[in-house]
Design an enzyme around this catalytic site. Structure first.
Site, PDB file in Angstrom:
ATOM      1  N   CYS A 190     133.256  53.480  17.429  1.00 42.34           N
ATOM      2  CA  CYS A 190     132.518  52.575  18.338  1.00 42.34           C
ATOM      3  C   CYS A 190     133.257  51.249  18.497  1.00 42.34           C
ATOM      4  CB  CYS A 190     131.088  52.328  17.868  1.00 42.34           C
ATOM      5  SG  CYS A 190     130.148  53.825  17.649  1.00 42.34           S
ATOM      6  N   LYS A 242     123.774  49.829   5.602  1.00 40.29           N
ATOM      7  CA  LYS A 242     125.140  49.729   5.078  1.00 40.29           C
ATOM      8  C   LYS A 242     125.176  49.016   3.729  1.00 40.29           C
ATOM      9  CE  LYS A 242     127.322  49.393   9.669  1.00 40.29           C
ATOM     10  NZ  LYS A 242     127.584  50.783  10.023  1.00 40.29           N
ATOM     11  N   ASP A 292     129.051  38.873  13.628  1.00 38.68           N
ATOM     12  CA  ASP A 292     128.669  40.248  13.320  1.00 38.68           C
ATOM     13  C   ASP A 292     129.019  40.494  11.853  1.00 38.68           C
ATOM     14  OD1 ASP A 292     128.453  42.927  12.924  1.00 38.68           O
ATOM     15  OD2 ASP A 292     129.721  43.531  14.612  1.00 38.68           O
ATOM     16  N   HIS A 299     133.274  45.719  17.195  1.00 39.64           N
ATOM     17  CA  HIS A 299     132.445  46.905  17.402  1.00 39.64           C
ATOM     18  C   HIS A 299     131.771  46.745  18.767  1.00 39.64           C
ATOM     19  CE1 HIS A 299     128.904  49.512  16.837  1.00 39.64           C
ATOM     20  NE2 HIS A 299     129.594  50.105  15.876  1.00 39.64           N
ATOM     21  N   GLN A 301     129.818  44.585   8.485  1.00 36.64           N
ATOM     22  CA  GLN A 301     130.733  45.099   7.464  1.00 36.64           C
ATOM     23  C   GLN A 301     131.037  44.044   6.389  1.00 36.64           C
ATOM     24  OE1 GLN A 301     131.492  48.167   7.241  1.00 36.64           O
ATOM     25  NE2 GLN A 301     131.086  48.953   9.289  1.00 36.64           N
TER      26      GLN A 301
HETATM   27  N1  C6P Z   1     129.519  50.658  12.409  1.00 43.00           N
HETATM   28  C1  C6P Z   1     130.852  52.503  11.588  1.00 43.00           C
HETATM   29  O1  C6P Z   1     130.975  53.662  11.184  1.00 43.00           O
HETATM   30  P1  C6P Z   1     124.269  49.630  13.464  1.00 43.00           P
HETATM   31  O2  C6P Z   1     124.729  50.958  13.988  1.00 43.00           O
HETATM   32  O3  C6P Z   1     123.410  48.893  14.442  1.00 43.00           O
HETATM   33  O4  C6P Z   1     123.682  49.721  12.102  1.00 43.00           O
HETATM   34  O5  C6P Z   1     125.593  48.753  13.252  1.00 43.00           O
HETATM   35  C2  C6P Z   1     126.427  48.459  14.341  1.00 43.00           C
HETATM   36  C3  C6P Z   1     127.696  47.835  13.892  1.00 43.00           C
HETATM   37  C4  C6P Z   1     127.981  46.540  14.284  1.00 43.00           C
HETATM   38  N2  C6P Z   1     129.087  45.906  13.872  1.00 43.00           N
HETATM   39  C5  C6P Z   1     129.987  46.510  13.068  1.00 43.00           C
HETATM   40  C6  C6P Z   1     131.195  45.752  12.627  1.00 43.00           C
HETATM   41  C7  C6P Z   1     129.764  47.822  12.647  1.00 43.00           C
HETATM   42  O6  C6P Z   1     130.661  48.403  11.855  1.00 43.00           O
HETATM   43  C8  C6P Z   1     128.602  48.505  13.081  1.00 43.00           C
HETATM   44  C9  C6P Z   1     128.376  49.935  12.698  1.00 43.00           C
HETATM   45  C10 C6P Z   1     129.463  52.025  11.954  1.00 43.00           C
HETATM   46  O7  C6P Z   1     131.796  51.726  11.688  1.00 43.00           O
HETATM   47  C11 C6P Z   1     128.790  52.940  12.930  1.00 43.00           C
HETATM   48  S1  C6P Z   1     129.588  52.990  14.486  1.00 43.00           S
END
Ligand code: C6P
Length: 401
Positions: free
Chosen positions: A357, A220, A194, A117, A197
């Site tokens: 993203c 999430k 990270d 991401h 997920q």
């Molecule tokens: N992915 C998706 O629809 P935030 O936005 O800070 O809560 O999380 C960022 C982020 C970081 N790493 C991974 C692997 C992610 O999947 C995400 C967020 C969402 O896939 C929004 S783009």
């Protein structure tokens, strides 16, 4: 798991019984217990923490710090190793801006991957630009996975940081992170995982993983928006400088000198995300009561069933049929992912379309984006059928032109 009973915990599902909510990788729905925990803080307390010398503030402080303790136990961390942030993106940036800018220099290497991401690899691109360190990408195999063999091909004594996801938000693959962490430590590199997920879907034990940092978002995993966690090993957090300065994180402040509170407070500037932390702790307890192992198995079953049925529809390309988690990325031949997604919306199927993203992986796949369905424990086999019908209808609709 009693799915009907669990579904009844979610007001959005009670109010929209026909809805197939399959955008869980973007955000999970919120159960009553989380909403009530947040509401309880605002309606019964609603005051600041760490500051007030009165009963309500002491109570709010207790609830807030209890939340840290619950969340620490959820990932088997110590209390001081849990830093509250705005979300995974803020946590990942905090590691890069604090650890990266303090300890990296020209010639050092940072290993990341095209599966990341943007919030996982971009902070390190920035660190590389500012320090002269180099970003190195693990080559992906034919399926788009990170393998140990490929990881070893880029690991060297120059490697100082490894920044990888545990589960990809586009491909749903589980990275062999435990082995990667072991190999990285052998060359003296630290690993920033990270977990955005992963933490909502599988049992994570940071001590067993031995990761140096783990970042995730509350929203999430059925928690509120605006709250996230950076787990960091205490000895690392202790030697890292804060990246934001001001209220609550300061210890002594003079005109020519400032000192900071201990870890984790030195990283939490200003009024903290009190309601968010309380809500997230409740979400962790809720997920624990269901069982993370049950959740992973169930989501995988739903995903496998969906893949089996989608494979029968002509003109559908699935990019990750063998993913171990509940994420499916696909496209319909000749149809822009956003156009496809708009057809699903008419059928009460919520999915995401685009690059998610994670433009490096969509480029790697040779596409501008994908349609993505992502499952959680409250989804059902009927949701799978709604998805399959939506895809089938979309194929028919676009074949008319
Ligand atoms: N992915 C998706 O629809 P935030 O936005 O800070 O809560 O999380 C960022 C982020 C970081 N790493 C991974 C692997 C992610 O999947 C995400 C967020 C969402 O896939 C929004 S783009």
């Amino acid at each position: 798991m009693n799915i009907d009973k669990l579904r009844n915990d979610f007001p959005v599902l009670r109010d929209n019984p026909k809805l197939a909510y399959l955008d869980n990788a973007a955000m999970a729905l919120k159960p009553d217990c989380v909403i009530q925990a947040v509401d309880n803080y605002y309606s019964k307390l609603g005051v600041n923490v760490h500051r007030g010398v009165y009963k309500l503030s002491y109570e709010a402080t207790d609830l807030y710090e209890e939340a840290r303790d619950i969340i620490a136990k959820f990932i088997n961390a110590s209390f001081e190793e849990v830093v509250f942030t705005r979300g995974a993106s803020s946590s990942l940036n905090l590691v890069a801006l604090s650890y990266g800018l303090s300890f990296l220099k020209e010639g050092d290497e940072i290993i990341t991957s095209e599966l990341e991401h943007h919030s996982s690899h971009m902070p390190w691109m920035n660190v590389a630009k500012l320090t002269g360190a180099k970003v190195v990408y693990v080559p992906l195999n034919d399926e788009g996975r990170i393998t140990i063999q490929a990881f070893k091909s880029v690991l060297s004594n120059k490697t100082k940081v490894v920044a990888l996801n545990y589960v990809s938000n586009v491909m749903g693959y589980i990275t062999p992170i435990e082995e990667i962490i072991k190999l990285s430590h052998e060359v003296g590199a630290i690993v920033s995982v990270d977990g955005a997920q992963a933490v909502p879907h599988m049992k994570i034990d940071v001590k067993k993983l031995d990761c140096d940092f783990l970042s995730f978002s509350g929203h999430k995993l059925c928690g509120p928006t605006g709250i996230g966690v950076l787990y960091g090993k205490k000895e690392l957090l202790d030697k890292m400088p804060p990246i934001e300065f001001g209220g609550d994180m300061a210890d002594t402040v003079k005109k020519d000198e400032m000192t900071f509170k201990a870890t984790p407070y030195k990283f939490e500037t200003g009024t903290p995300i009190i309601a968010g932390a309380i809500g997230l702790a409740k979400a962790c307890q809720y997920l624990d009561s269901i069982g993370l192992d049950n959740i992973s198995k169930y989501e995988k079953m739903l995903k496998d069933e969906a893949v089996k049925k989608l494979k029968l529809i002509k003109g559908v390309k699935i990019y990750n049929p063998n993913a171990e988690t509940g994420i499916i990325s696909f496209n319909i031949d000749g149809v822009h992912p956003h156009d496809a997604a708009s057809v699903f919306d008419n059928e009460d199927v919520c999915i995401r379309a685009g690059h998610h993203c994670a433009q490096l992986i969509t480029s790697w796949l040779g596409t501008i984006g994908t349609v993505r369905a992502s499952f959680y424990f409250y989804n059902t086999l009927e949701d799978v059928d709604k998805l399959v019908k939506g895809v089938s209808d979309a194929v028919d609709f676009f074949n008319m032109f």
